[in-house]
Design a protein around this motif. Structure first.
Motif, PDB file in Angstrom:
ATOM      1  N   ALA A 105     -28.498  30.835 -17.966  1.00 25.92           N
ATOM      2  CA  ALA A 105     -27.608  31.212 -19.069  1.00 25.92           C
ATOM      3  C   ALA A 105     -26.154  30.996 -18.677  1.00 25.92           C
ATOM      4  CB  ALA A 105     -27.846  32.672 -19.454  1.00 25.92           C
ATOM      5  N   GLY A 106     -25.828  31.302 -17.415  1.00 29.64           N
ATOM      6  CA  GLY A 106     -24.467  31.070 -16.941  1.00 29.64           C
ATOM      7  C   GLY A 106     -24.097  29.599 -16.992  1.00 29.64           C
ATOM      8  N   ALA A 198     -25.822  38.731 -28.013  1.00 27.36           N
ATOM      9  CA  ALA A 198     -24.822  38.947 -26.959  1.00 27.36           C
ATOM     10  C   ALA A 198     -24.809  37.770 -25.980  1.00 27.36           C
ATOM     11  CB  ALA A 198     -25.109  40.252 -26.221  1.00 27.36           C
ATOM     12  N   ILE A 199     -25.987  37.226 -25.689  1.00 26.58           N
ATOM     13  CA  ILE A 199     -26.069  36.051 -24.818  1.00 26.58           C
ATOM     14  C   ILE A 199     -25.380  34.865 -25.485  1.00 26.58           C
ATOM     15  CG2 ILE A 199     -27.640  34.407 -23.709  1.00 26.58           C
ATOM     16  CD1 ILE A 199     -29.718  36.756 -23.615  1.00 26.58           C
ATOM     17  N   VAL A 200     -25.667  34.664 -26.778  1.00 26.25           N
ATOM     18  CA  VAL A 200     -25.054  33.553 -27.512  1.00 26.25           C
ATOM     19  C   VAL A 200     -23.537  33.703 -27.537  1.00 26.25           C
ATOM     20  CG1 VAL A 200     -24.911  32.344 -29.716  1.00 26.25           C
ATOM     21  CG2 VAL A 200     -27.105  33.240 -28.944  1.00 26.25           C
ATOM     22  N   GLN A 213     -24.937  38.181 -17.138  1.00 24.66           N
ATOM     23  CA  GLN A 213     -25.180  39.615 -17.256  1.00 24.66           C
ATOM     24  C   GLN A 213     -25.942  39.959 -18.527  1.00 24.66           C
ATOM     25  OE1 GLN A 213     -24.313  41.976 -14.800  1.00 24.66           O
ATOM     26  NE2 GLN A 213     -25.749  43.170 -16.061  1.00 24.66           N
ATOM     27  N   ALA A 214     -25.606  39.304 -19.623  1.00 26.77           N
ATOM     28  CA  ALA A 214     -26.299  39.564 -20.889  1.00 26.77           C
ATOM     29  C   ALA A 214     -27.775  39.179 -20.798  1.00 26.77           C
ATOM     30  CB  ALA A 214     -25.617  38.819 -22.027  1.00 26.77           C
ATOM     31  N   SER A 220     -34.255  42.703 -18.330  1.00 28.81           N
ATOM     32  CA  SER A 220     -34.514  43.997 -17.696  1.00 28.81           C
ATOM     33  C   SER A 220     -34.986  45.020 -18.724  1.00 28.81           C
ATOM     34  CB  SER A 220     -33.250  44.509 -16.996  1.00 28.81           C
ATOM     35  OG  SER A 220     -32.873  43.651 -15.946  1.00 28.81           O
ATOM     36  N   ALA A 221     -34.414  44.960 -19.929  1.00 31.53           N
ATOM     37  CA  ALA A 221     -34.845  45.876 -20.985  1.00 31.53           C
ATOM     38  C   ALA A 221     -36.301  45.619 -21.378  1.00 31.53           C
ATOM     39  CB  ALA A 221     -33.933  45.727 -22.204  1.00 31.53           C
TER      40      ALA A 221
END
Length: 232
Positions: A105-106, A198-200, A213-214, A220-221
């Motif tokens: 994602a990064g 949030a990732i987008v 982090q997103a 993790s959730a």
């Protein structure tokens, strides 16, 4: 009178007996499925299920396009991704995803085009509105694969495809369906959809650390809901 269909367990026992009764040397090739299935008195689908059992036990190994061989897989022959996926537990899969996907994602935050960001946002919204876990799985799968494709790295894309193949396994489906129902369907979809968005947003802002982090928070959730809460 209708012919009784042989169960996977019975076919597996007949396959074991076939291996004992025939003189196979190490790494000898078994008969092709079209020959072996009638010998065991089962369908080719049932034979494949029995072969899966013996392959996991290390009694045989298979090479696509070459056949099935007796004995453990030679050291130079890697285990097929589909076998790894079948052996992995939902916790194994999520732990692997938590290690692999946040850096992807990064990287996507550095390279995503406007069209790719639009694609991700559309599937994030679809996941937030999913009425059941099947619809959520489809939107979520497209979303995560879309992030990997942004990197244009064939190895990263292949890793995600292997992890994604677990979605078709009954073990994952049962666990995810249970998590989806326990978390209440609409609430679960809405929560994970917000995390997708949030990732987008982080990718669109060209913020690699925020994207990492997103993604970590999202996976993790899911792990907490699917694994930790299911064992309570």
């Amino acid at each position: 009178m209708a012919r009784v269909r042989l169960s996977t367990n019975d076919a597996t026992q007949r396959l074991r007996a076939h291996l004992r009764q025939n003189v196979y040397g190490p790494q000898d090739r078994l008969e092709p499925e079209r020959v072996l299935a009638p010998k065991l008195g089962c369908s080719r689908d049932t034979l494949r299920a029995a072969l899966d059992v013996l392959e996991k036990e290390g009694l045989i190994w298979r090479h696509v396009g070459q056949g099935t061989f007796v004995g453990p897989r030679p050291a130079h022959e890697p285990i097929r991704p589909s076998v790894l996926a079948e052996m992995a537990s939902p916790a194994d899969v999520l732990d692997a995803r938590i290690l692999i996907e946040p850096p992807i994602a990064g990287a996507a935050a550095l390279y995503a085009s406007a069209e790719e960001i639009t694609f991700l946002r559309s599937h994030a919204l679809k996941s937030s509105e999913a009425p059941d876990w099947q619809a959520y799985e489809q939107a979520d799968d497209a979303f995560h694969k879309g992030i990997a494709r942004i990197t244009n790295n064939p190895l990263l894309i292949a890793f995600l495809d292997v992890l994604s193949s677990v979605r078709g396994r009954a073990r994952w489906q049962r666990q995810h369906d249970l998590a989806f129902r326990r978390a209440r369907k609409k609430e679960y979809a809405a929560q994970q959809g917000r995390m997708h968005l949030a990732i987008v947003d982080a990718i669109a802002a060209r913020n690699p650390e925020a994207a990492r982090q997103a993604m970590f928070d999202h996976l993790s959730a899911i792990r907490t809901i699917m694994i930790n809460e299911s064992t309570e």
